[in-house]
Design an enzyme around this catalytic site. Structure first.
Site, PDB file in Angstrom:
ATOM      1  N   SER A 148       0.854  -1.190   0.000  1.00 22.74           N
ATOM      2  CA  SER A 148       0.000   0.000   0.000  1.00 22.74           C
ATOM      3  C   SER A 148       0.889   1.240   0.000  1.00 22.74           C
ATOM      4  CB  SER A 148      -0.849  -0.043   1.273  1.00 22.74           C
ATOM      5  OG  SER A 148      -1.327   1.229   1.607  1.00 22.74           O
ATOM      6  N   TYR A 161      -3.344  -0.904  10.010  1.00 25.02           N
ATOM      7  CA  TYR A 161      -3.203  -1.192   8.575  1.00 25.02           C
ATOM      8  C   TYR A 161      -1.813  -0.761   8.100  1.00 25.02           C
ATOM      9  CZ  TYR A 161      -4.430  -1.117   3.571  1.00 25.02           C
ATOM     10  OH  TYR A 161      -4.475  -1.325   2.202  1.00 25.02           O
TER      11      TYR A 161
HETATM   12  P1  NAP Z   1     -11.687  -5.688  -1.272  1.00 26.69           P
HETATM   13  O1  NAP Z   1     -12.378  -5.269  -2.508  1.00 26.69           O
HETATM   14  O2  NAP Z   1     -12.337  -5.489   0.047  1.00 26.69           O
HETATM   15  O3  NAP Z   1     -11.278  -7.231  -1.440  1.00 26.69           O
HETATM   16  C1  NAP Z   1     -10.623  -7.885  -0.390  1.00 26.69           C
HETATM   17  C2  NAP Z   1     -10.451  -9.333  -0.760  1.00 26.69           C
HETATM   18  O4  NAP Z   1      -9.787 -10.009   0.322  1.00 26.69           O
HETATM   19  C3  NAP Z   1     -11.765 -10.051  -0.975  1.00 26.69           C
HETATM   20  O5  NAP Z   1     -11.606 -11.026  -1.979  1.00 26.69           O
HETATM   21  C4  NAP Z   1     -12.021 -10.707   0.377  1.00 26.69           C
HETATM   22  O6  NAP Z   1     -12.865 -11.826   0.194  1.00 26.69           O
HETATM   23  C5  NAP Z   1     -10.597 -11.097   0.765  1.00 26.69           C
HETATM   24  N1  NAP Z   1     -10.366 -11.293   2.190  1.00 26.69           N
HETATM   25  C6  NAP Z   1     -10.565 -10.420   3.209  1.00 26.69           C
HETATM   26  N2  NAP Z   1     -10.216 -10.972   4.373  1.00 26.69           N
HETATM   27  C7  NAP Z   1      -9.769 -12.227   4.083  1.00 26.69           C
HETATM   28  C8  NAP Z   1      -9.273 -13.294   4.874  1.00 26.69           C
HETATM   29  N3  NAP Z   1      -9.157 -13.226   6.206  1.00 26.69           N
HETATM   30  N4  NAP Z   1      -8.910 -14.429   4.236  1.00 26.69           N
HETATM   31  C9  NAP Z   1      -9.032 -14.541   2.895  1.00 26.69           C
HETATM   32  N5  NAP Z   1      -9.492 -13.577   2.106  1.00 26.69           N
HETATM   33  C10 NAP Z   1      -9.866 -12.429   2.692  1.00 26.69           C
HETATM   34  O7  NAP Z   1     -10.274  -4.962  -1.133  1.00 26.69           O
HETATM   35  P2  NAP Z   1      -9.232  -4.401  -2.220  1.00 26.69           P
HETATM   36  O8  NAP Z   1      -9.340  -2.946  -2.210  1.00 26.69           O
HETATM   37  O9  NAP Z   1      -9.335  -5.153  -3.484  1.00 26.69           O
HETATM   38  O10 NAP Z   1      -7.872  -4.744  -1.487  1.00 26.69           O
HETATM   39  C11 NAP Z   1      -7.103  -5.871  -1.813  1.00 26.69           C
HETATM   40  C12 NAP Z   1      -5.692  -5.679  -1.251  1.00 26.69           C
HETATM   41  O11 NAP Z   1      -5.127  -4.506  -1.803  1.00 26.69           O
HETATM   42  C13 NAP Z   1      -5.645  -5.522   0.264  1.00 26.69           C
HETATM   43  O12 NAP Z   1      -4.507  -6.177   0.767  1.00 26.69           O
HETATM   44  C14 NAP Z   1      -5.519  -4.025   0.449  1.00 26.69           C
HETATM   45  O13 NAP Z   1      -4.862  -3.706   1.631  1.00 26.69           O
HETATM   46  C15 NAP Z   1      -4.668  -3.676  -0.755  1.00 26.69           C
HETATM   47  N6  NAP Z   1      -4.761  -2.270  -1.152  1.00 26.69           N
HETATM   48  C16 NAP Z   1      -5.952  -1.728  -1.547  1.00 26.69           C
HETATM   49  C17 NAP Z   1      -5.981  -0.382  -1.908  1.00 26.69           C
HETATM   50  C18 NAP Z   1      -7.233   0.306  -2.369  1.00 26.69           C
HETATM   51  O14 NAP Z   1      -7.205   1.549  -2.524  1.00 26.69           O
HETATM   52  N7  NAP Z   1      -8.325  -0.400  -2.616  1.00 26.69           N
HETATM   53  C19 NAP Z   1      -4.814   0.383  -1.872  1.00 26.69           C
HETATM   54  C20 NAP Z   1      -3.636  -0.205  -1.457  1.00 26.69           C
HETATM   55  C21 NAP Z   1      -3.622  -1.530  -1.101  1.00 26.69           C
HETATM   56  P3  NAP Z   1     -13.892 -12.362   1.314  1.00 26.69           P
HETATM   57  O15 NAP Z   1     -14.528 -11.159   1.940  1.00 26.69           O
HETATM   58  O16 NAP Z   1     -14.817 -13.238   0.554  1.00 26.69           O
HETATM   59  O17 NAP Z   1     -13.040 -13.158   2.259  1.00 26.69           O
END
Ligand code: NAP
Length: 264
Positions: A148, A161
């Site tokens: 991130s 986080y």
């Molecule tokens: P998201 O849309 O909320 O998706 C999160 C994914 O992780 C879902 O598939 C969820 O599926 C899964 N998940 C959550 N907890 C879990 C667990 N304990 N075990 C297995 N799977 C789990 O989030 P996103 O924005 O795509 O983020 C994905 C990654 O990118 C994260 O690591 C986040 O920190 C990182 N990131 C995101 C952003 C952003 O701006 N969106 C920026 C920087 C980094 P289920 O709920 O079905 O388990």
């Protein structure tokens, strides 16, 4: 010697994507499947996994799934076993599963802290270790950790986080050191501000939108598909001499500070 067109190929690779049911993980899974990798997505929720697999099937992509809550060591052991049994090996692991809770530091509960760290850092470590053991045995493999902007510099209001993502940076480098000589490369991809379920509510706020518009060097929020190219690069021969690195795919945010300096 493979041709120039093979440099970025991931065709035939077995790719495991944690958190592959939604958002960034889903887009990356689709990107690999479109390039003829054998993709297995995992997440906590069997329904959202089945829905993702069905939707991808409707658009002509074959993707498999396995249920795994990365905060459960038992789930990790059994899901990695299932993938190895079905596919024989894993070429690329992508640690995407992640959660967040935004609140003031002094109000973060121990439960908040454990929830975030157990998924984002401990979960990623357990999965990296389980898959890494097998990659070391084979003498080859690639791991990609989704970090991130908080790795570069913490944002206010997301203390655990930010800690988890800095920890991932340490993990990436430490694993790269130990596993490089054993044929396994470990790198990270740090997304900037990407519109997903995790952030949609935050970015519906007009003040936040105005802040982004004024400060984003590339002038927009990211979409999950913006992550595909870098993930493919890190999994392919094109990055064969790279390990322990973090690539920021953030629309330029980590380039430096934007400030209201008066200029002619
Ligand atoms: P998201 O849309 O909320 O998706 C999160 C994914 O992780 C879902 O598939 C969820 O599926 C899964 N998940 C959550 N907890 C879990 C667990 N304990 N075990 C297995 N799977 C789990 O989030 P996103 O924005 O795509 O983020 C994905 C990654 O990118 C994260 O690591 C986040 O920190 C990182 N990131 C995101 C952003 C952003 O701006 N969106 C920026 C920087 C980094 P289920 O709920 O079905 O388990």
């Amino acid at each position: 010697m493979a041709g120039a067109e093979d440099l970025f190929s991931v065709e035939g690779q077995v790719v495991l994507v944690s958190g592959g049911s939604r958002g960034i993980g889903r887009a990356i899974a689709e990107g690999f499947a479109e390039r003829r990798a054998r993709v297995i997505i995992s997440s906590r929720n069997p329904e959202s996994l089945s829905q993702a697999v069905e939707e991808m099937q409707e658009s002509g992509l074959t993707v498999e799934s396995v249920v795994c809550d990365v905060s459960s060591e038992e789930d990790i052991t059994s899901s990695v076993e299932q993938v190895l049994e079905a596919a024989g090996h894993i070429d690329t692991l992508i640690n995407v599963a992640g959660v967040n809770r935004r609140k003031r530091a002094e109000t973060v509960t121990t439960e908040d802290y454990d929830f975030i760290m157990d998924t984002n850092l401990r979960g990623a470590f357990l999965l990296s270790r389980a898959v890494g053991r097998h990659m070391i045995e084979r003498g080859s493999g690639t791991q990609i950790n989704i970090q991130s902007l908080n790795t570069w510099m913490p944002l206010k209001g997301v203390l655990p986080y930010a800690m988890s993502k800095s920890g991932m940076q340490g993990m990436t480098r430490a694993l790269a050191l130990e596993w490089g000589p054993r044929g396994v490369r470990v790198n990270s991809l740090s997304p900037g501000f990407i519109l997903t379920d995790l952030t949609r509510k935050l970015w519906s706020d007009e003040t936040m939108q105005a802040w982004n518009a004024a400060n984003a060097p590339l002038g927009r929020l990211g979409v999950p598909e913006d992550m595909i190219g870098t993930a493919i690069f890190l999994a392919s021969r094109a990055s064969a001499f790279m390990t322990g690195q973090t690539l920021y795919v953030d629309g330029g945010f980590s380039s430096g500070w934007n400030w209201p300096i008066p200029l002619d």
